[in-house]
Design a protein around this motif. Structure first.
Motif, PDB file in Angstrom:
ATOM      1  N   GLY A 102      67.988  50.025  14.804  1.00 27.22           N
ATOM      2  CA  GLY A 102      67.002  49.578  13.820  1.00 27.22           C
ATOM      3  C   GLY A 102      65.648  50.212  14.052  1.00 27.22           C
ATOM      4  O   GLY A 102      64.957  50.607  13.101  1.00 27.22           O
ATOM      5  N   LEU A 103      65.245  50.335  15.318  1.00 28.65           N
ATOM      6  CA  LEU A 103      63.964  50.979  15.624  1.00 28.65           C
ATOM      7  C   LEU A 103      63.981  52.462  15.263  1.00 28.65           C
ATOM      8  O   LEU A 103      62.971  53.001  14.799  1.00 28.65           O
ATOM      9  N   ALA A 104      65.103  53.121  15.474  1.00 24.60           N
ATOM     10  CA  ALA A 104      65.219  54.528  15.089  1.00 24.60           C
ATOM     11  C   ALA A 104      65.106  54.680  13.574  1.00 24.60           C
ATOM     12  O   ALA A 104      64.444  55.604  13.083  1.00 24.60           O
ATOM     13  N   TYR A 105      65.717  53.779  12.831  1.00 22.32           N
ATOM     14  CA  TYR A 105      65.635  53.809  11.370  1.00 22.32           C
ATOM     15  C   TYR A 105      64.205  53.525  10.918  1.00 22.32           C
ATOM     16  O   TYR A 105      63.707  54.144   9.980  1.00 22.32           O
ATOM     17  N   ALA A 123      61.516  54.271  12.648  1.00 21.39           N
ATOM     18  CA  ALA A 123      60.765  55.489  12.941  1.00 21.39           C
ATOM     19  C   ALA A 123      60.968  56.531  11.845  1.00 21.39           C
ATOM     20  O   ALA A 123      60.005  57.199  11.418  1.00 21.39           O
ATOM     21  N   LEU A 124      62.201  56.664  11.365  1.00 21.77           N
ATOM     22  CA  LEU A 124      62.466  57.586  10.262  1.00 21.77           C
ATOM     23  C   LEU A 124      61.711  57.160   9.011  1.00 21.77           C
ATOM     24  O   LEU A 124      61.129  57.994   8.306  1.00 21.77           O
ATOM     25  N   GLY A 125      61.702  55.868   8.725  1.00 30.23           N
ATOM     26  CA  GLY A 125      60.969  55.378   7.560  1.00 30.23           C
ATOM     27  C   GLY A 125      59.477  55.643   7.663  1.00 30.23           C
ATOM     28  O   GLY A 125      58.825  56.002   6.674  1.00 30.23           O
ATOM     29  N   ILE A 126      58.920  55.477   8.855  1.00 35.72           N
ATOM     30  CA  ILE A 126      57.487  55.752   9.046  1.00 35.72           C
ATOM     31  C   ILE A 126      57.189  57.227   8.841  1.00 35.72           C
ATOM     32  O   ILE A 126      56.191  57.591   8.209  1.00 35.72           O
ATOM     33  N   VAL A 127      58.070  58.092   9.323  1.00 33.53           N
ATOM     34  CA  VAL A 127      57.887  59.532   9.105  1.00 33.53           C
ATOM     35  C   VAL A 127      57.943  59.849   7.624  1.00 33.53           C
ATOM     36  O   VAL A 127      57.123  60.628   7.111  1.00 33.53           O
ATOM     37  N   ILE A 128      58.870  59.261   6.899  1.00 33.66           N
ATOM     38  CA  ILE A 128      58.994  59.527   5.465  1.00 33.66           C
ATOM     39  C   ILE A 128      57.748  59.045   4.721  1.00 33.66           C
ATOM     40  O   ILE A 128      57.219  59.739   3.852  1.00 33.66           O
ATOM     41  N   VAL A 129      57.259  57.861   5.054  1.00 27.94           N
ATOM     42  CA  VAL A 129      56.095  57.308   4.354  1.00 27.94           C
ATOM     43  C   VAL A 129      54.838  58.124   4.651  1.00 27.94           C
ATOM     44  O   VAL A 129      54.011  58.354   3.758  1.00 27.94           O
ATOM     45  N   THR A 130      54.673  58.565   5.894  1.00 31.57           N
ATOM     46  CA  THR A 130      53.446  59.285   6.248  1.00 31.57           C
ATOM     47  C   THR A 130      53.448  60.743   5.806  1.00 31.57           C
ATOM     48  O   THR A 130      52.376  61.330   5.666  1.00 31.57           O
ATOM     49  N   THR A 131      54.622  61.339   5.588  1.00 27.59           N
ATOM     50  CA  THR A 131      54.660  62.759   5.227  1.00 27.59           C
ATOM     51  C   THR A 131      54.956  63.014   3.756  1.00 27.59           C
ATOM     52  O   THR A 131      55.028  64.168   3.354  1.00 27.59           O
ATOM     53  N   SER A 132      55.112  61.977   2.968  1.00 25.47           N
ATOM     54  CA  SER A 132      55.398  62.181   1.543  1.00 25.47           C
ATOM     55  C   SER A 132      54.632  61.142   0.730  1.00 25.47           C
ATOM     56  O   SER A 132      53.851  60.360   1.263  1.00 25.47           O
ATOM     57  N   ASP A 133      54.869  61.152  -0.554  1.00 26.10           N
ATOM     58  CA  ASP A 133      54.214  60.193  -1.452  1.00 26.10           C
ATOM     59  C   ASP A 133      55.023  58.911  -1.596  1.00 26.10           C
ATOM     60  O   ASP A 133      54.884  58.200  -2.584  1.00 26.10           O
ATOM     61  N   ALA A 134      55.849  58.610  -0.624  1.00 30.42           N
ATOM     62  CA  ALA A 134      56.696  57.421  -0.697  1.00 30.42           C
ATOM     63  C   ALA A 134      55.852  56.157  -0.589  1.00 30.42           C
ATOM     64  O   ALA A 134      54.815  56.123   0.073  1.00 30.42           O
ATOM     65  N   SER A 135      56.325  55.116  -1.221  1.00 32.84           N
ATOM     66  CA  SER A 135      55.653  53.826  -1.199  1.00 32.84           C
ATOM     67  C   SER A 135      55.889  53.134   0.143  1.00 32.84           C
ATOM     68  O   SER A 135      56.934  53.325   0.769  1.00 32.84           O
ATOM     69  N   PRO A 136      54.944  52.300   0.580  1.00 34.47           N
ATOM     70  CA  PRO A 136      55.191  51.517   1.794  1.00 34.47           C
ATOM     71  C   PRO A 136      56.394  50.582   1.670  1.00 34.47           C
ATOM     72  O   PRO A 136      56.915  50.105   2.675  1.00 34.47           O
ATOM     73  N   THR A 192      59.154  51.474   1.120  1.00 29.80           N
ATOM     74  CA  THR A 192      60.250  52.212   1.741  1.00 29.80           C
ATOM     75  C   THR A 192      60.596  51.630   3.104  1.00 29.80           C
ATOM     76  O   THR A 192      61.734  51.736   3.559  1.00 29.80           O
ATOM     77  N   LEU A 193      59.632  50.981   3.745  1.00 25.18           N
ATOM     78  CA  LEU A 193      59.843  50.423   5.081  1.00 25.18           C
ATOM     79  C   LEU A 193      60.506  49.058   5.062  1.00 25.18           C
ATOM     80  O   LEU A 193      60.794  48.506   6.130  1.00 25.18           O
ATOM     81  N   LEU A 194      60.755  48.501   3.900  1.00 22.12           N
ATOM     82  CA  LEU A 194      61.323  47.154   3.810  1.00 22.12           C
ATOM     83  C   LEU A 194      62.697  47.058   4.480  1.00 22.12           C
ATOM     84  O   LEU A 194      62.943  46.174   5.304  1.00 22.12           O
ATOM     85  N   LEU A 195      63.585  47.970   4.162  1.00 23.74           N
ATOM     86  CA  LEU A 195      64.930  47.932   4.749  1.00 23.74           C
ATOM     87  C   LEU A 195      64.932  48.274   6.247  1.00 23.74           C
ATOM     88  O   LEU A 195      65.623  47.604   7.016  1.00 23.74           O
ATOM     89  N   PRO A 196      64.163  49.283   6.698  1.00 21.85           N
ATOM     90  CA  PRO A 196      64.120  49.511   8.142  1.00 21.85           C
ATOM     91  C   PRO A 196      63.570  48.321   8.935  1.00 21.85           C
ATOM     92  O   PRO A 196      64.083  48.004  10.013  1.00 21.85           O
ATOM     93  N   VAL A 197      62.566  47.652   8.418  1.00 26.68           N
ATOM     94  CA  VAL A 197      62.030  46.469   9.100  1.00 26.68           C
ATOM     95  C   VAL A 197      63.081  45.363   9.119  1.00 26.68           C
ATOM     96  O   VAL A 197      63.257  44.674  10.137  1.00 26.68           O
ATOM     97  N   ALA A 198      63.800  45.201   8.031  1.00 22.98           N
ATOM     98  CA  ALA A 198      64.862  44.192   7.978  1.00 22.98           C
ATOM     99  C   ALA A 198      65.967  44.508   8.989  1.00 22.98           C
ATOM    100  O   ALA A 198      66.505  43.598   9.621  1.00 22.98           O
TER     101      ALA A 198
END
Length: 120
Positions: A16-19, A21-34, A36-42
């Protein structure tokens, strides 16, 4: 506590932590909405609940772990099929394999003996 129990607890939280981390990378390097982190946090929260239940020797946490591992393993398998970026596909494959292996660990004899004692 057997190594299988420790490994199952570490994998449920670590994947879950690895997922996340991937979500944080996606959010910080693209125009993705925050959002996006809902499922990784869950997945971190659910994995933490399973690991906490295993640490407290709650037999029901094993069945909850089966459900969490199955749902998140299928999710990452579908993300593997739907991904367009190669490193995202590889990451999803590793996470799917990890959740499948955590399912196997939760069904192993040492985990059952740890949770159920002589009834296993």
């Amino acid at each position: 506590m057997a190594i299988e129990v420790k490994l199952a607890m570490a994998m449920m939280v670590g994947l879950g932590l690895a997922y996340l981390a991937l979500g944080i990378v996606i959010v910080t390097t693209s125009d993705a909405s925050p959002r996006t982190l809902l499922l990784p946090v869950a997945s971190v929260v659910l994995g933490g609940l399973v690991a906490g239940g295993l640490a407290l020797r709650m037999p029901s946490s094993r069945f909850f772990g089966f459900a969490v591992a199955a749902v998140l393993g299928l999710l990452h398998a579908f993300l593997l099929l739907a991904g367009a970026v190669l490193w995202f596909k590889l990451f999803s494959a590793v996470l799917a394999i990890g959740y499948i292996y955590s399912w196997v660990l939760l069904n192993s004899g040492p985990v059952r003996r740890y949770l159920l004692g002589d009834a296993a």
